[in-house]
Design an enzyme around this catalytic site. Sequence first.
Site, PDB file in Angstrom:
ATOM      1  N   TYR A 223       0.809  -1.149   0.052  1.00  0.00           N
ATOM      2  CA  TYR A 223       0.059   0.138  -0.085  1.00  0.00           C
ATOM      3  C   TYR A 223       0.803   1.196   0.097  1.00  0.00           C
ATOM      4  O   TYR A 223       0.200   2.269   0.408  1.00  0.00           O
ATOM      5  CB  TYR A 223      -0.785   0.041   1.096  1.00  0.00           C
ATOM      6  CG  TYR A 223      -1.937  -1.128   1.188  1.00  0.00           C
ATOM      7  CD1 TYR A 223      -2.907  -1.094   0.508  1.00  0.00           C
ATOM      8  CD2 TYR A 223      -1.459  -2.232   2.163  1.00  0.00           C
ATOM      9  CE1 TYR A 223      -3.767  -2.556   0.397  1.00  0.00           C
ATOM     10  CE2 TYR A 223      -2.392  -3.227   2.173  1.00  0.00           C
ATOM     11  CZ  TYR A 223      -3.532  -3.394   1.456  1.00  0.00           C
ATOM     12  OH  TYR A 223      -4.185  -4.622   1.352  1.00  0.00           O
ATOM     13  N   ILE A 230       0.926   6.964   1.019  1.00  0.00           N
ATOM     14  CA  ILE A 230       0.527   5.523   1.803  1.00  0.00           C
ATOM     15  C   ILE A 230      -0.926   5.429   1.482  1.00  0.00           C
ATOM     16  O   ILE A 230      -1.817   6.536   1.858  1.00  0.00           O
ATOM     17  CB  ILE A 230       0.998   5.912   3.134  1.00  0.00           C
ATOM     18  CG1 ILE A 230       2.697   5.481   3.383  1.00  0.00           C
ATOM     19  CG2 ILE A 230       0.264   4.421   3.888  1.00  0.00           C
ATOM     20  CD1 ILE A 230       2.898   6.069   4.573  1.00  0.00           C
ATOM     21  N   CYS A 231      -1.515   4.360   1.197  1.00  0.00           N
ATOM     22  CA  CYS A 231      -3.000   4.354   1.027  1.00  0.00           C
ATOM     23  C   CYS A 231      -3.639   3.536   2.185  1.00  0.00           C
ATOM     24  O   CYS A 231      -3.604   2.570   2.442  1.00  0.00           O
ATOM     25  CB  CYS A 231      -3.245   3.280  -0.194  1.00  0.00           C
ATOM     26  SG  CYS A 231      -5.054   3.022  -0.549  1.00  0.00           S
ATOM     27  N   MET A 232      -3.967   4.451   3.151  1.00  0.00           N
ATOM     28  CA  MET A 232      -4.805   4.158   4.371  1.00  0.00           C
ATOM     29  C   MET A 232      -5.726   5.203   4.587  1.00  0.00           C
ATOM     30  O   MET A 232      -5.691   6.312   4.555  1.00  0.00           O
ATOM     31  CB  MET A 232      -3.531   4.179   5.579  1.00  0.00           C
ATOM     32  CG  MET A 232      -2.561   3.121   5.437  1.00  0.00           C
ATOM     33  SD  MET A 232      -1.298   3.504   6.908  1.00  0.00           S
ATOM     34  CE  MET A 232      -2.412   3.201   8.337  1.00  0.00           C
ATOM     35  N   HIS A 291     -11.391   6.559  -3.831  1.00  0.00           N
ATOM     36  CA  HIS A 291     -11.615   5.712  -2.756  1.00  0.00           C
ATOM     37  C   HIS A 291     -13.190   6.501  -2.344  1.00  0.00           C
ATOM     38  O   HIS A 291     -14.002   5.812  -2.033  1.00  0.00           O
ATOM     39  CB  HIS A 291     -10.891   5.431  -1.472  1.00  0.00           C
ATOM     40  CG  HIS A 291      -9.910   4.681  -1.727  1.00  0.00           C
ATOM     41  ND1 HIS A 291     -10.182   3.141  -1.783  1.00  0.00           N
ATOM     42  CD2 HIS A 291      -8.465   4.731  -1.995  1.00  0.00           C
ATOM     43  CE1 HIS A 291      -9.142   2.542  -2.060  1.00  0.00           C
ATOM     44  NE2 HIS A 291      -7.947   3.469  -2.244  1.00  0.00           N
TER      45      HIS A 291
END
Length: 304
Positions: A223, A230-232, A291
């Site tokens: 991620y 950062i994909c969070m 998202h």
Amino acid sequence: MATLLRKIGLIRLHNRDTEDPKHHHNHRGGGSGQQSASLRGKGGAKSGGHKPQQQQHPAASAGDASPGPGKGKGKRAVELAPRDKPPQPAAGAAGAAGAGGPRERAPGARAGPGLAVAAAAAGGSLVPAARQQHCTQVRSRRLMKELQDIARLSDRFISVELVDESLFDWNVKLHQVDKDSVLWQDMKETNTEFILLNLTFPDNFPFSPPFMRVLSPRLENGYVLDGGAICMELLTPRGWSSAYTVEAVMRQFAASLVKGQGRICRKAGKSKKSFSRKEAEATFKSLVKTHEKYGWVTPPVSDG
């Protein structure tokens, strides 16, 4: 003798004829008549010989004719009342005050648009400054507490260095990941002691998330996207909570690296290329939009 008596009689008749009949009448009427006559005499003297004002004011005349208890004082009060009144401004002075002098606003009157604009301008310059000062104090206190808590960690999970002595710009070293993961094996094989990340805290932190990106080494998968973004979900405004601490965020990131099969890039040339902040910011904005449109996928609890 007869002649003397006649002269005396003539003198008495003469005096009786020349005397004022009203005087005799008032003299026989008693003290009240004398008092009213004296008051009328004073009124006539003040008016310059004109007729008294009894005809124009019948009530006053009646009061003078038969003054009772306290009524004589009432006439005196009536005479003094005009003198006690405060002087009224002349018409010219009033006009000058209305034209160029200060104007007093009546109670309850609304202020004009000019006053409202001036008040808004004054308040507009003060409110943001006070709000910014308050936000800075809240952010500083929170980050100082975060630093103290991290320094007391017993497992040396992470460590912090301030960038240019700024409390709002941190370089965080992640020293540990899951030792059963391929990422941990890569770190051992490449002699990588830690994964370095940068965190910058906005003005309204902790009510907004920090911007977090990877600096080194260059990672693949896990991620971690272009530029070190950062994909969070918890790093987005929608997924962030002011209850999250830096330590909790870093532990979540370490778990995401392992979950996403993160690896240290060993490709020739590409592994030496450093991440850039500008690229990371652009990538993060793009993934947030994606998202928000399609939603976030939350892994099951059994997967960590």
